[in-house]
Motif scaffolding. Sequence first.
Motif, PDB file in Angstrom:
ATOM      1  N   UNK A  61       7.023  13.764  -0.387  1.00  0.00           N
ATOM      2  CA  UNK A  61       5.851  13.792   0.512  1.00  0.00           C
ATOM      3  C   UNK A  61       5.668  12.407   1.160  1.00  0.00           C
ATOM      4  N   UNK A  62       5.847  11.356   0.349  1.00  0.00           N
ATOM      5  CA  UNK A  62       5.705   9.984   0.881  1.00  0.00           C
ATOM      6  C   UNK A  62       6.699   9.781   2.022  1.00  0.00           C
ATOM      7  N   UNK A  63       7.932  10.228   1.808  1.00  0.00           N
ATOM      8  CA  UNK A  63       8.974  10.066   2.831  1.00  0.00           C
ATOM      9  C   UNK A  63       8.558  10.784   4.127  1.00  0.00           C
ATOM     10  N   UNK A  64       8.075  12.026   3.954  1.00  0.00           N
ATOM     11  CA  UNK A  64       7.657  12.805   5.136  1.00  0.00           C
ATOM     12  C   UNK A  64       6.488  12.126   5.864  1.00  0.00           C
ATOM     13  N   UNK A  65       5.543  11.623   5.067  1.00  0.00           N
ATOM     14  CA  UNK A  65       4.362  10.979   5.677  1.00  0.00           C
ATOM     15  C   UNK A  65       4.719   9.678   6.381  1.00  0.00           C
ATOM     16  N   UNK A  96       3.827  -0.330   5.763  1.00  0.00           N
ATOM     17  CA  UNK A  96       4.239  -0.993   4.517  1.00  0.00           C
ATOM     18  C   UNK A  96       3.019  -1.541   3.775  1.00  0.00           C
ATOM     19  N   UNK A  97       2.215  -2.313   4.505  1.00  0.00           N
ATOM     20  CA  UNK A  97       1.119  -3.024   3.826  1.00  0.00           C
ATOM     21  C   UNK A  97      -0.063  -2.121   3.459  1.00  0.00           C
ATOM     22  N   UNK A 155       6.280   6.239  -9.125  1.00  0.00           N
ATOM     23  CA  UNK A 155       5.640   5.595  -7.968  1.00  0.00           C
ATOM     24  C   UNK A 155       6.621   4.611  -7.319  1.00  0.00           C
ATOM     25  N   UNK A 156       7.351   3.872  -8.166  1.00  0.00           N
ATOM     26  CA  UNK A 156       8.328   2.900  -7.655  1.00  0.00           C
ATOM     27  C   UNK A 156       9.420   3.603  -6.848  1.00  0.00           C
ATOM     28  N   UNK A 157       9.816   4.773  -7.315  1.00  0.00           N
ATOM     29  CA  UNK A 157      10.853   5.537  -6.602  1.00  0.00           C
ATOM     30  C   UNK A 157      10.325   5.966  -5.220  1.00  0.00           C
ATOM     31  N   UNK A 158       9.080   6.417  -5.206  1.00  0.00           N
ATOM     32  CA  UNK A 158       8.464   6.833  -3.932  1.00  0.00           C
ATOM     33  C   UNK A 158       8.357   5.625  -2.993  1.00  0.00           C
ATOM     34  N   UNK A 159       8.009   4.482  -3.548  1.00  0.00           N
ATOM     35  CA  UNK A 159       7.902   3.240  -2.758  1.00  0.00           C
ATOM     36  C   UNK A 159       9.253   2.912  -2.106  1.00  0.00           C
ATOM     37  N   UNK A 214      10.083   2.875   1.834  1.00  0.00           N
ATOM     38  CA  UNK A 214      10.466   1.592   2.435  1.00  0.00           C
ATOM     39  C   UNK A 214      11.818   1.691   3.148  1.00  0.00           C
ATOM     40  N   UNK A 215      12.715   2.543   2.598  1.00  0.00           N
ATOM     41  CA  UNK A 215      14.046   2.677   3.214  1.00  0.00           C
ATOM     42  C   UNK A 215      13.931   3.156   4.664  1.00  0.00           C
ATOM     43  N   UNK A 216      12.948   4.014   4.934  1.00  0.00           N
ATOM     44  CA  UNK A 216      12.766   4.519   6.308  1.00  0.00           C
ATOM     45  C   UNK A 216      12.294   3.407   7.259  1.00  0.00           C
ATOM     46  N   UNK A 217      11.598   2.406   6.676  1.00  0.00           N
ATOM     47  CA  UNK A 217      11.046   1.335   7.519  1.00  0.00           C
ATOM     48  C   UNK A 217      12.074   0.256   7.829  1.00  0.00           C
TER      49      UNK A 217
END
Length: 212
Positions: free
Chosen positions: A18-22, A37-38, A65-69, A73-76
């Motif tokens: 979901x984080x990736x999609x958002x 990011x921030x 949570x770290x995995x979702x982070x 971040x990889x998308x950014x």
Amino acid sequence: MSILNEISENLQHGKAKVVKELVQKAIDEGISAKQILEEGLLDGMNIIGAKFKNNEVFVPEVLVAARAMNMGAALLKPLLADAGVTNTGKVCIGTVKGDLHDIGKNLVKMMMEGKGLEVIDLGCDVSPEQYVQTAIQENCQIICCSALLTTTMNVMQDVVAKAEEAGIRDKVKIMIGGAPVTDSFCQQIGADKYTPDASSAAEAAVAFCQSC
Ligand code: B1M
């Protein structure tokens, strides 16, 4: 709820997909990578950090949570790169021996690559010998060490000592960072530069490489 709040909330619940999609949706809506990011990812990570400290969440929750982070971040990554940057130097980076925290290190790496630096990522649990051998073999101008634990930050002093022992101290700069690290600690152990965050680390690294 704003999309940045949604990113933060879902990150805290470890919902990586979901984080990736958002994050992708926020990018498509034109929100800047820095803001995502921030105010999204790091906001969520900070809340998890505070809950971890207060024993409200435990290692498994922090790990997801770290995995979702990291996935968000990889998308950014491509968006945080400066447009048209050329190769500005070579560095090796890692989290010090005994320390498995890699989120901050990954952000520093990402920002450095965005500024055109070639970054050799040694991962986590990196021994002083590994940093120094890599710097010699790969001809790195800078060794970058990250530490998140008060019990592992002293390894940075061993990195400085190993670099001296190997006779490369005058050729290689040593940069350090991570939550417990300070400027006075940097001076105390004889490293070259402490920076508090990923973007100032990238700027300092470019400045070092340009002065070589
Ligand atoms: Co850990 N952990 N953890 N943990 N963990 C902390 C660090 C802690 C402060 C939590 C707490 O109790 N409040 C605490 C350390 C206390 C201390 O030493 N005084 C702690 C502890 C105790 C532990 C364990 C011992 C817990 C246990 O098992 N009982 C254990 C140790 C494992 C080990 O490493 N051997 C452990 C484990 C874990 C997880 C595996 C569950 C997970 C890590 C997952 C991962 O990284 N893949 C984890 C996490 C996620 C955290 C917190 C919650 C978040 C850290 C983080 O990623 N922050 C953290 C609490 C907190 O910090 N509030 C905590 C976000 C990240 C972007 O920030 O890394 O600081 P940071 O990076 C910043 C700057 O510091 C800077 O740039 C970044 C921002 O731009 N920076 C640099 C970083 N490196 C740099 C290098 C530079 C320059 C700048 O130049 C080279």
